[in-house]
Design an enzyme around this catalytic site. Structure first.
Site, mmCIF file in Angstrom:
data_model
loop_
_atom_site.group_PDB
_atom_site.id
_atom_site.type_symbol
_atom_site.label_atom_id
_atom_site.label_comp_id
_atom_site.label_asym_id
_atom_site.label_seq_id
_atom_site.Cartn_x
_atom_site.Cartn_y
_atom_site.Cartn_z
ATOM 1 N N LYS A 1 0.864 -1.346 -0.116
ATOM 2 C CA LYS A 1 0.118 0.263 -0.116
ATOM 3 C C LYS A 1 0.759 1.265 -0.029
ATOM 4 O O LYS A 1 0.437 2.425 -0.502
ATOM 5 C CB LYS A 1 -1.003 -0.124 1.178
ATOM 6 C CG LYS A 1 -2.003 -1.000 0.893
ATOM 7 C CD LYS A 1 -3.374 -0.663 1.588
ATOM 8 C CE LYS A 1 -4.605 -1.764 1.359
ATOM 9 N NZ LYS A 1 -4.349 -2.892 1.806
ATOM 10 N N GLU B 1 -9.452 7.387 3.297
ATOM 11 C CA GLU B 1 -10.192 6.436 3.753
ATOM 12 C C GLU B 1 -9.418 5.255 4.196
ATOM 13 O O GLU B 1 -8.366 4.805 3.685
ATOM 14 C CB GLU B 1 -11.495 5.892 3.028
ATOM 15 C CG GLU B 1 -11.387 4.483 2.209
ATOM 16 C CD GLU B 1 -10.094 4.713 1.040
ATOM 17 O OE1 GLU B 1 -9.638 6.145 0.982
ATOM 18 O OE2 GLU B 1 -9.734 4.041 0.439
ATOM 19 N N SER C 1 1.746 -9.633 -0.841
ATOM 20 C CA SER C 1 1.565 -8.411 -0.927
ATOM 21 C C SER C 1 1.735 -7.677 0.655
ATOM 22 O O SER C 1 2.239 -6.254 0.714
ATOM 23 C CB SER C 1 -0.300 -8.028 -0.959
ATOM 24 O OG SER C 1 -0.874 -8.934 -0.429
HETATM 25 C C1 LIG Z 1 -5.259 -3.883 1.604
HETATM 26 C C2 LIG Z 1 -4.444 -5.264 1.392
HETATM 27 C C3 LIG Z 1 -4.761 -6.188 0.384
HETATM 28 C C4 LIG Z 1 -5.891 -5.965 -0.574
HETATM 29 O O1 LIG Z 1 -6.139 -4.684 -1.190
HETATM 30 P P1 LIG Z 1 -5.914 -4.599 -2.642
HETATM 31 O O2 LIG Z 1 -6.144 -3.500 -3.437
HETATM 32 O O3 LIG Z 1 -6.675 -5.490 -3.353
HETATM 33 O O4 LIG Z 1 -4.471 -5.217 -3.154
HETATM 34 C C5 LIG Z 1 -4.282 -7.353 0.170
HETATM 35 N N1 LIG Z 1 -2.927 -7.457 0.832
HETATM 36 C C6 LIG Z 1 -2.451 -6.480 1.975
HETATM 37 C C7 LIG Z 1 -1.356 -6.913 2.650
HETATM 38 C C8 LIG Z 1 -3.307 -5.421 2.083
HETATM 39 O O5 LIG Z 1 -2.878 -4.745 3.028
#
Ligand SMILES: *Cc1c(COP(=O)(O)O)cnc(C)c1O
Length: 422
Positions: free
Chosen positions: A86, A108, A376
């Site tokens: 993010k 948000e 992610s």
């Molecule tokens: C917020 C988040 C997601 C989901 O959000 P996307 O916009 O679909 O990427 C996925 N993995 C992590 C670690 C997150 O913090």
């Protein structure tokens, strides 16, 4: 890139008149910035020195051996500063806001991960930061609220509607409409009205570009790429450089929650209650009832627990370029433990949905091909969710002991005294 804000017939800019001007200005400013070498150079340095890019592409030898089939590689996006992808978008948009002369940032947040990344980006760039967060989420996600405040952000609890993410988005939009000249709204995923889906994809596509380069340098033949899909920002950024090619297979893993019934999951592409609709400024696939109202969703991972998906992914799902699968809570938990034990890598629960999907797909592919998982985020943040599952009795005991310690006030008193001495 979208065609005037549309991806086939998804996307668009379905907003109140007052938001048209700030959205149009943002679109122009974004295009200018992306053609400005000074802006891109500054972004590149921040990516390198502050975020910690590039993130590694890790070969997972034990997982590969145990699963059989394709080689398993993991893009360690969770090693980015603040613990997840993010920050790529938060830094990009905050730098853009600065270039536009805006000194105030709003955002948000649901679980708090986007709020946390935005608060950190504002602290780094010297911007004033207000985070809108549903009152229910403020109460559930105290560790992230504490972190946002530590970074100097004001967290504004939203008391309207269901007091969760959807209401926080509405409140942030209202603030932006009232203060467009001073304020930029940092939207957290590749959704919302145009031009946000294009902006967020662009700032996240650094993930995919690195993967492409890393794979080419090491002669890795990519058979499939797998990412989890909440709003869709990590997945679209990971897929971006490959979308217009025939290969590799691109696979999105949605939250299957505890089952296929309404209210049990957040499967916008594969679920029973998924339909086309317009909400919060864009047309896409949503979990909606017959009256077009958002249905309740459920997932063990807060980041995937949302009723909508980004419009470009909805279009790519319909065209078949991106395949979607849904992963149950229990399989995501199993993937967390599999990669922790066998590779020493602790996935965030969101990312573990991609891990679990990849564990199945790897077996279908030959050993000269690679499956690349986008991790992610890392799993440290999930200790309050995973510990009660993996070690329920010990965790309960720990929480009781913590409450006793805090009620006795002794450690808090000692810490304060130490603070005064400094
Ligand atoms: C917020 C988040 C997601 C989901 O959000 P996307 O916009 O679909 O990427 C996925 N993995 C992590 C670690 C997150 O913090």
């Amino acid at each position: 890139m979208s065609d005037k804000g549309f991806f086939d017939n998804f996307g668009g800019k379905y907003v109140a008149e007052v938001l048209r001007r700030p959205l149009d200005e943002l679109e122009v400013a974004f295009k200018e910035a992306m053609a400005d070498k000074a802006f891109l150079d500054e972004l590149e340095i921040i990516r390198r020195d502050y975020i910690g890019r590039e993130t590694p592409l890790y070969f997972a030898p034990t997982a590969t051996k145990l699963l059989g089939g394709a080689q398993i590689y993991i893009k360690l996006e969770g090693l980015a500063n603040t613990g997840a992808h993010k920050i790529n978008n938060a830094i990009g948009q905050c730098l853009l806001a600065k270039r536009m002369g805006k000194k105030r940032i709003i955002a948000e947040t649901g679980a708090g991960q986007h709020g946390l990344a935005t608060a950190a980006a504002c602290a780094k760039l010297g911007l004033d930061c207000t985070i809108y967060m549903g009152e229910v989420d403020v109460r559930r996600q105290q560790p992230n609220v504490a972190a946002m405040e530590l970074y100097g952000a004001k967290v504004h609890p939203v008391t309207s509607g269901s007091r969760t993410l959807k209401d926080a988005v509405n409140e942030a939009m209202r603030d932006w409409a009232a203060n467009p000249d001073t304020t930029h709204y940092v939207l957290g995923s590749a959704l919302g009205p145009a031009p946000f889906p294009d902006i967020v994809r662009e700032f996240q596509s650094v993930i995919g570009r690195e993967v492409k380069k890393q794979a080419a340098e090491r002669g890795i033949k990519i058979g499939a790429m797998v990412a989890c899909v909440g709003g869709g920002s990590n997945s679209i950024g990971f897929f971006e450089p490959f979308i217009n090619e025939k290969e590799p297979r691109l696979i999105g893993a949605e939250a299957g929650g505890i089952g296929p019934n309404v209210g049990e999951n957040a499967s916008r592409m594969t679920g029973n209650a998924a339909r086309d609709g317009i909400m919060q400024g864009y047309k896409s696939r949503f979990l909606l009832d017959e009256d077009g109202q958002a249905l309740p969703t459920r997932s063990i991972s807060a980041g995937l627990d949302y009723c909508g998906i980004g419009p470009q992914l909805a279009a790519l799902g319909r065209s078949g370029r991106v395949e979607f699968t849904s992963v149950l809570d229990k399989d995501a938990l199993e993937a967390v433990s599999f990669f922790a034990k066998n590779e020493g890598i602790m996935f965030a629960l969101e990312s573990a949905h991609a891990g679990a999907a990849a564990m199945k797909i790897a077996k279908e592919l030959p050993p000269d091909q690679a499956v690349i998982i986008n991790m992610s985020g890392r799993g440290d943040k999930d200790v309050f969710i995973t510990s009660p599952v993996f070690r329920p009795a010990e965790w309960l005991q720990f929480l009781h002991a913590e409450i006793e310690r805090l009620e006795s006030n002794k450690d808090i008193h000692d810490a304060k005294v130490m603070g005064e001495r400094k």
